[in-house]
Motif scaffolding. Structure first.
Motif, mmCIF file in Angstrom:
data_model
loop_
_atom_site.group_PDB
_atom_site.id
_atom_site.type_symbol
_atom_site.label_atom_id
_atom_site.label_comp_id
_atom_site.label_asym_id
_atom_site.label_seq_id
_atom_site.Cartn_x
_atom_site.Cartn_y
_atom_site.Cartn_z
ATOM 1 N N UNK A 28 0.843 -1.173 0.000
ATOM 2 C CA UNK A 28 0.000 0.000 0.000
ATOM 3 C C UNK A 28 0.890 1.239 0.000
ATOM 4 N N UNK A 29 0.505 2.223 -0.773
ATOM 5 C CA UNK A 29 1.324 3.428 -0.892
ATOM 6 C C UNK A 29 0.988 4.428 0.207
ATOM 7 N N UNK A 30 1.893 5.336 0.412
ATOM 8 C CA UNK A 30 1.681 6.409 1.367
ATOM 9 C C UNK A 30 0.457 7.236 0.968
ATOM 10 N N UNK A 31 0.302 7.471 -0.344
ATOM 11 C CA UNK A 31 -0.850 8.227 -0.836
ATOM 12 C C UNK A 31 -2.154 7.513 -0.500
ATOM 13 N N UNK A 34 -2.714 5.390 1.975
ATOM 14 C CA UNK A 34 -2.935 5.511 3.426
ATOM 15 C C UNK A 34 -3.448 6.898 3.794
ATOM 16 N N UNK A 35 -2.872 7.921 3.203
ATOM 17 C CA UNK A 35 -3.276 9.299 3.476
ATOM 18 C C UNK A 35 -4.727 9.520 3.032
ATOM 19 N N UNK A 36 -5.094 9.006 1.867
ATOM 20 C CA UNK A 36 -6.454 9.187 1.363
ATOM 21 C C UNK A 36 -7.481 8.444 2.212
ATOM 22 N N UNK A 37 -7.130 7.255 2.703
ATOM 23 C CA UNK A 37 -8.032 6.543 3.606
ATOM 24 C C UNK A 37 -8.254 7.341 4.889
ATOM 25 N N UNK A 38 -7.204 7.940 5.409
ATOM 26 C CA UNK A 38 -7.326 8.761 6.619
ATOM 27 C C UNK A 38 -8.230 9.964 6.369
ATOM 28 N N UNK A 39 -8.130 10.561 5.198
ATOM 29 C CA UNK A 39 -8.997 11.696 4.847
ATOM 30 C C UNK A 39 -10.455 11.261 4.816
ATOM 31 N N UNK A 40 -10.733 10.104 4.225
ATOM 32 C CA UNK A 40 -12.114 9.610 4.157
ATOM 33 C C UNK A 40 -12.646 9.311 5.559
ATOM 34 N N UNK A 91 -8.059 1.174 -0.781
ATOM 35 C CA UNK A 91 -7.494 2.309 -1.498
ATOM 36 C C UNK A 91 -6.414 1.865 -2.464
ATOM 37 N N UNK A 92 -6.389 2.591 -3.563
ATOM 38 C CA UNK A 92 -5.299 2.447 -4.521
ATOM 39 C C UNK A 92 -5.048 3.829 -5.106
ATOM 40 N N UNK A 93 -3.867 4.331 -4.832
ATOM 41 C CA UNK A 93 -3.459 5.654 -5.317
ATOM 42 C C UNK A 93 -4.487 6.710 -4.943
ATOM 43 N N UNK A 94 -5.190 7.288 -5.925
ATOM 44 C CA UNK A 94 -6.091 8.418 -5.663
ATOM 45 C C UNK A 94 -7.519 8.009 -5.342
#
Length: 144
Positions: free
Chosen positions: A1-4, A6-12, A76-79
């Protein structure tokens, strides 16, 4: 899993809690892009921009004053982030064309959110309206 991812999941997770569950309308610009588009067709019209998401949140809370989203899974995957969750609440106000029933419902939703620069730009959702309508007594349960 990419950092992006992980970050997007946290935003959701954060927007679910802060905008939808806490009714934080002032936080909409923090989580949603100005050109945001929500697509829940055929059950709803396209919603666009901050006014579109604000209207979605306001209508949810007007129909279900105790509205709550419980996240079960985020992929999540990328964006893109796929969110699987349960919507629950007591229908004390009009929901679409349905007058208030006073009944409590819990139904599933799956949403695909696309993010750019830390904000949601597009969302496509599928809601289990059939289950909700059955729980509200609008449609009968299938006979075995």
């Amino acid at each position: 899993m990419s950092l992006e991812s992980d970050r997007n999941k946290a935003i959701v997770r954060d927007l679910t809690e802060q905008v939808w569950n806490a009714r934080g309308l002032e936080r909409i610009p923090d989580f949603y892009a100005p050109d945001y588009v929500a697509d829940y067709r055929p059950h709803g019209q396209l919603q666009q921009g901050h006014a579109g998401i604000r209207g979605m949140v306001e209508r949810a809370w007007q129909a279900f004053p105790d509205y709550h989203e419980e996240l079960h899974q985020l992929l999540a995957e990328d964006t893109c982030v796929v969110a699987c969750f349960t919507v629950s609440g007591t229908q004390s106000g009009q929901w679409g064309v349905l007058p208030a029933t006073g009944k409590r419902v819990a139904f599933e939703e799956i949403a695909i959110l696309e993010l750019c620069d830390g904000r949601v730009i597009r969302q496509r959702g599928v809601v289990d309206n059939l289950s909700a309508l059955r729980q509200l007594g609008v449609l009968p349960w299938a006979k075995s």
